[in-house]
Design an enzyme around this catalytic site. Sequence first.
Site, PDB file in Angstrom:
ATOM      1  N   PHE A 141       0.870  -1.188   0.000  1.00 16.66           N
ATOM      2  CA  PHE A 141       0.000   0.000   0.000  1.00 16.66           C
ATOM      3  C   PHE A 141       0.900   1.230   0.000  1.00 16.66           C
ATOM      4  CE2 PHE A 141      -2.478   3.541   1.301  1.00 16.66           C
ATOM      5  CZ  PHE A 141      -3.670   3.347   0.604  1.00 16.66           C
ATOM      6  N   ASP A 226       9.513   2.834   1.907  1.00 20.02           N
ATOM      7  CA  ASP A 226       8.338   3.636   2.237  1.00 20.02           C
ATOM      8  C   ASP A 226       8.092   3.474   3.736  1.00 20.02           C
ATOM      9  OD1 ASP A 226       5.866   4.666   2.775  1.00 20.02           O
ATOM     10  OD2 ASP A 226       4.876   3.861   0.985  1.00 20.02           O
ATOM     11  N   LYS A 255       2.761  11.094   7.021  1.00 19.06           N
ATOM     12  CA  LYS A 255       1.936  10.879   8.215  1.00 19.06           C
ATOM     13  C   LYS A 255       2.447  11.632   9.458  1.00 19.06           C
ATOM     14  CE  LYS A 255      -0.039   6.454   6.737  1.00 19.06           C
ATOM     15  NZ  LYS A 255      -1.404   6.754   6.373  1.00 19.06           N
TER      16      LYS A 255
HETATM   17  C1  LIG Z   1       3.075   2.823   3.615  1.00 15.94           C
HETATM   18  C2  LIG Z   1       2.182   3.908   3.090  1.00 15.94           C
HETATM   19  N1  LIG Z   1       2.561   4.600   2.013  1.00 15.94           N
HETATM   20  C3  LIG Z   1       1.804   5.582   1.496  1.00 15.94           C
HETATM   21  C4  LIG Z   1       0.592   5.914   2.067  1.00 15.94           C
HETATM   22  C5  LIG Z   1      -0.250   7.005   1.456  1.00 15.94           C
HETATM   23  O1  LIG Z   1      -0.264   8.134   2.282  1.00 15.94           O
HETATM   24  P1  LIG Z   1      -1.394   9.255   2.072  1.00 15.94           P
HETATM   25  O2  LIG Z   1      -2.698   8.651   2.491  1.00 15.94           O
HETATM   26  O3  LIG Z   1      -0.959  10.386   2.968  1.00 15.94           O
HETATM   27  O4  LIG Z   1      -1.374   9.628   0.630  1.00 15.94           O
HETATM   28  C6  LIG Z   1       0.153   5.205   3.197  1.00 15.94           C
HETATM   29  C7  LIG Z   1      -1.154   5.506   3.817  1.00 15.94           C
HETATM   30  O5  LIG Z   1      -1.732   4.731   4.533  1.00 15.94           O
HETATM   31  C8  LIG Z   1       0.965   4.174   3.719  1.00 15.94           C
HETATM   32  O6  LIG Z   1       0.592   3.462   4.785  1.00 15.94           O
END
Ligand SMILES: Cc1ncc(COP(=O)(O)O)c(C=O)c1O
Length: 404
Positions: A141, A226, A255
């Site tokens: 994700f 990530d 976040k």
């Molecule tokens: C590992 C990871 N990457 C990217 C994102 C995407 O972040 P955003 O919702 O701020 O676009 C998330 C969101 O849950 C995430 O958990």
Amino acid sequence: MSTTQELIDVSERRSAHNYHPLPVVIHEAHGAWVTDVEGKRYLDCLSGYSSLNFGHSNPKIIGAAQEQLKNLTLTSRAFYHDQFATFCAGLGDLTGKDMILPMNTGAEAVETAVKVARKWGYEVKGVRPEQANIIVMEDNFHGRTTTIVSFSTDPDARDNFGPYTPGFRIVKYGSVEAIREAVDADTVAVLFEPIQGEAGVLVPPDGYLTQVRELCTAEGILMIADEIQSGLGRTGKTFACDHEGVVPDMYVLGKALGGGVVPVSAIAANKDILGVIKPGQHGSTFGGNPLACAVGNAVIEILNTGEFQARAAELGEVLHARLRELIGHGVVTVRGRGLWAGVDIDPSLASGRELSKALMARGVLAKDTHGSTIRLAPPIVISEEDLVWAVDQLADALASFRQS
Ligand SMILES: Cc1ncc(COP(=O)(O)O)c(C=O)c1O
């Protein structure tokens, strides 16, 4: 009709149904506790998907935001402002990287990582024009943009959003062999979550991060972590990669970097990688704005003390020990690191959603994912007493399903 029901009805009527919230309408929050519009208090065990690692209304972060609101909120990046240098230098030092490229949301930071990796591939590594590929993981994700959902394996996230962006190879998470088989001369990067959060807090096998690091170094490809959800204290370390002492070529952050106040994201990498971006080639009106940087600076100061990392490690022991006691009593598996747990419950007892509702009725807010899994990730400011109480509520909710 109750205020709660009225507000839910209007929300459902007037907003797209891209979420399926629990029936609670939150009005205010402090620390680990939120209060709804009826005055009922709940313990927050989700923390805005780890955006609220430092607690709701963290005084230091709110103070920094309030101070900044009085002075300057936005300049656009056409000019410098006085919070920017501190933010980039501070985040660079925290990550051990030369350079920062700030954005706003997590998905934008991931997009930035993909663009930088491709450009680096063409201009530094010398891959064939238009042929760059990036290796990504099953059940990943990384956000919701069209490019990112192009390499999602979740049908809900992906179906009917095509045509899809090419250039991604999806391999099994946790297998370095699968990565090795997918690499070719046009591979520019491996993009992965050191712990897969949305997939249910999936922790890869020990040694995986180290092996990915070794493979990326040997093949001359970028290791892109990530750490949007796993980073910034959640797992008991600043970054989840730290658990194996591994340093990726690029961190993708978001976040908690915004302290639960504003969206702040960034990528961090050394100059030989991030230096490929020149004026006019990438950007965002709000990326690196003064308010975001002031909040980010407060977050970086908090992380530099190491207190939250230590607290997440310590309370994580308590959380996981208590959760493991529930195995065989409605819980099938417990995974995670630090103050972060994925709990699989016996699907014959209840769905994750039913369990989340039962927890809500007991004053605990948590979120289900993928059928019969719930995630627990309370703000790291939570007291040990409250944490134990939350797990007691889980035990009680499971017991009620076993009796019915
Ligand atoms: C590992 C990871 N990457 C990217 C994102 C995407 O972040 P955003 O919702 O701020 O676009 C998330 C969101 O849950 C995430 O958990």
